[in-house]
Design a protein around this motif. Structure first.
Motif: not given
Length: 75
Positions: A43-60
């Motif tokens: 959606g916003i074109g974030m680099e996949y490693m950063l997107a993974t970390a951000a998604a993990f934090c929010l899901a946690t």
């Protein structure tokens, strides 16, 4: 110990309902993580490693708060 009710049903001492709710919370947390990853990466074109970390934090955070509200009584 606080009473736990869902749709008017008291499930404070019903362990099988808590197990089902725990599995529901865990499953929806996985879906939330995937949705955030897709939104961040595609959606916003974030680099996949950063997107993974951000998604993990929010899901946690989602899993922690929803688990405390629905499943656990010790707060």
């Amino acid at each position: 110990m606080s009473k736990k009710t869902l749709f008017g049903v008291d499930y404070t001492d019903k362990e099988w309902i808590k197990i089902i709710l725990y599995l529901f919370v865990g499953g929806t947390a996985a879906l939330v993580e995937w949705a955030f990853f897709y939104g961040f990466n595609q959606g916003i074109g974030m680099e996949y490693m950063l997107a993974t970390a951000a998604a993990f934090c929010l899901a946690t955070l989602y899993h922690y708060f929803l688990g405390n509200i629905l499943v656990f009584t010790s707060g």
